[in-house]
Enzyme design. Structure first.
Site, PDB file in Angstrom:
ATOM      1  N   SER A 120     -16.073   0.607 -12.357  1.00  0.00           N
ATOM      2  CA  SER A 120     -15.130  -0.013 -13.289  1.00  0.00           C
ATOM      3  C   SER A 120     -13.690  -0.002 -12.777  1.00  0.00           C
ATOM      4  O   SER A 120     -13.270   0.927 -12.075  1.00  0.00           O
ATOM      5  CB  SER A 120     -15.184   0.729 -14.625  1.00  0.00           C
ATOM      6  OG  SER A 120     -14.125   0.354 -15.481  1.00  0.00           O
ATOM      7  N   GLU A 122     -11.350   0.717 -14.520  1.00  0.00           N
ATOM      8  CA  GLU A 122     -10.697   1.855 -15.174  1.00  0.00           C
ATOM      9  C   GLU A 122     -10.511   3.025 -14.211  1.00  0.00           C
ATOM     10  O   GLU A 122      -9.809   3.977 -14.523  1.00  0.00           O
ATOM     11  CB  GLU A 122     -11.507   2.287 -16.396  1.00  0.00           C
ATOM     12  CG  GLU A 122     -11.470   1.300 -17.550  1.00  0.00           C
ATOM     13  CD  GLU A 122     -10.119   1.234 -18.255  1.00  0.00           C
ATOM     14  OE1 GLU A 122      -9.424   2.265 -18.296  1.00  0.00           O
ATOM     15  OE2 GLU A 122      -9.759   0.146 -18.751  1.00  0.00           O
ATOM     16  N   TYR A 144     -13.503   7.632 -20.167  1.00  0.00           N
ATOM     17  CA  TYR A 144     -14.366   6.610 -19.570  1.00  0.00           C
ATOM     18  C   TYR A 144     -14.050   6.457 -18.084  1.00  0.00           C
ATOM     19  O   TYR A 144     -14.944   6.480 -17.231  1.00  0.00           O
ATOM     20  CB  TYR A 144     -14.153   5.279 -20.300  1.00  0.00           C
ATOM     21  CG  TYR A 144     -14.900   4.106 -19.706  1.00  0.00           C
ATOM     22  CD1 TYR A 144     -16.179   3.780 -20.154  1.00  0.00           C
ATOM     23  CD2 TYR A 144     -14.336   3.308 -18.704  1.00  0.00           C
ATOM     24  CE1 TYR A 144     -16.868   2.694 -19.618  1.00  0.00           C
ATOM     25  CE2 TYR A 144     -15.019   2.238 -18.160  1.00  0.00           C
ATOM     26  CZ  TYR A 144     -16.274   1.932 -18.626  1.00  0.00           C
ATOM     27  OH  TYR A 144     -16.956   0.866 -18.087  1.00  0.00           O
TER      28      TYR A 144
END
Length: 322
Positions: A120, A122, A144
């Site tokens: 991801s 992120e 996350y």
């Protein structure tokens, strides 16, 4: 496998003649449209829990796969703040157990088993530069992102061990199968409901967050290319174009013919995340040059397609509840 990416991936693999096995959290009999669950005819489903290594390992051993795509985990950054431990377990530690089970199976069978991790953007939470690429320092700002960072490093560890293990560093991607708990789907469903007179106001959190939004089927194509590449590597998968949440709102309401969206949208600070990543925009130079991948759908078309789908669901009385 019942999720947004999993269902598109299943359809693609089946069309190529693969036998497809998919993990599901519960017996897949009644898919929940607004939870993003989609059943695909021809998939052999296995009920299992990513947080139970023995269970997942047993399924892998029974299937004897050639390719393993790990798309599972806690998929919402907002949810990860509510369930940080569960996120670390399901989106982080479980990936290590799956890598190890795949490695052991490869050693026993003597055949290569290729593994792809859905990583991801992120990972780059506190990115100091934009756009981000495969060399951008990892600096997550959410549970996350931290779980995904651990899993991302684990993939590299097993690649160093001699396994074909690769990561697709996925930026935000949407589709008609996006669950209603995501802000993008909340926006498109809200615009459809307001235009139909079914909703008065839409409450949203941070409108200034900037993300790189792509089309989920395009991203599935990218993941397949990464797993079929000559060498196991990590690739950023994005569009290279970023927009704010406010841009998404404007595009959604424009699609239903409402120009003054501010009159029907309110900002609720309680919906904002405790910490949010800076501008997320991916540099797709590597995947474009090495694997020939390019996104096929632009931002406005993506948002309009989601809105039209929500208008259709509204007519069929299957729209999400607010």
């Amino acid at each position: 496998m019942t999720g947004q990416d999993g269902s598109y991936l299943a359809e693609s693999l089946l069309s190529q003649g693969w036998a497809v096995h998919g993990l599901a959290r519960h017996a897949p009999a009644h898919p929940h449209i607004n939870e993003g669950e989609t059943l695909v005819e021809g998939v052999q489903y296995h009920v299992g829990d990513l947080s139970r290594p023995d269970e997942v390992g047993s399924i892998l051993k029974s299937v004897q796969p050639d390719l393993v795509f790990n798309l599972g985990g806690i998929s919402s950054v907002y949810q990860s703040w509510q369930q940080p431990y569960e996120t670390a377990l399901v989106s982080g530690a479980s990936v290590v157990s799956m890598l190890e089970a795949t490695w052991q199976l490869q050693q026993e069978s003597g055949k290569e088993i290729r593994f792809l991790q859905a990583s991801s953007a992120e990972l780059f939470g506190e990115a100091k530069s934009t756009p981000q690429n495969e060399m951008t320092p990892i600096s997550p700002v959410s549970p996350y992102g931290a779980a995904k960072a651990f899993a991302h490093h684990a993939v590299s560890v097993y690649r160093g061990r001699g396994m074909f293990a690769a990561s697709a560093i996925l930026y935000n991607h949407e589709s008609l199968r996006r669950p209603a708990k995501f802000v993008t789907r909340k926006i498109t469903a809200g615009a459809a409901a307001i235009a139909a007179g079914k909703l008065d106001k839409l409450s949203l959190g941070n409108l200034s967050a900037v993300r790189d939004w792509g089309w989920a089927p395009d991203f599935v194509d990218a993941m397949e290319r990464i797993l079929n590449a000559p060498e196991a590597m990590d690739f950023v998968v994005a569009t290279g174009v970023s927009h704010s949440v406010q841009d998404f709102v404007e595009a959604a309401f424009a699609a239903v013919g409402i120009e003054d969206w501010r009159a029907v949208v309110e900002v609720d600070d309680s919906l904002a995340r405790p910490s949010d990543a800076a501008e997320m925009r991916g540099d797709i130079t590597k995947i474009s040059s090495e694997l020939g991948w390019q996104p096929s759908m632009d931002f406005e078309s993506l948002v309009a397609a989601m809105v039209r789908n929500d208008q259709s669901l509204l007519q069929d009385d299957q729209a999400p509840q607010f």
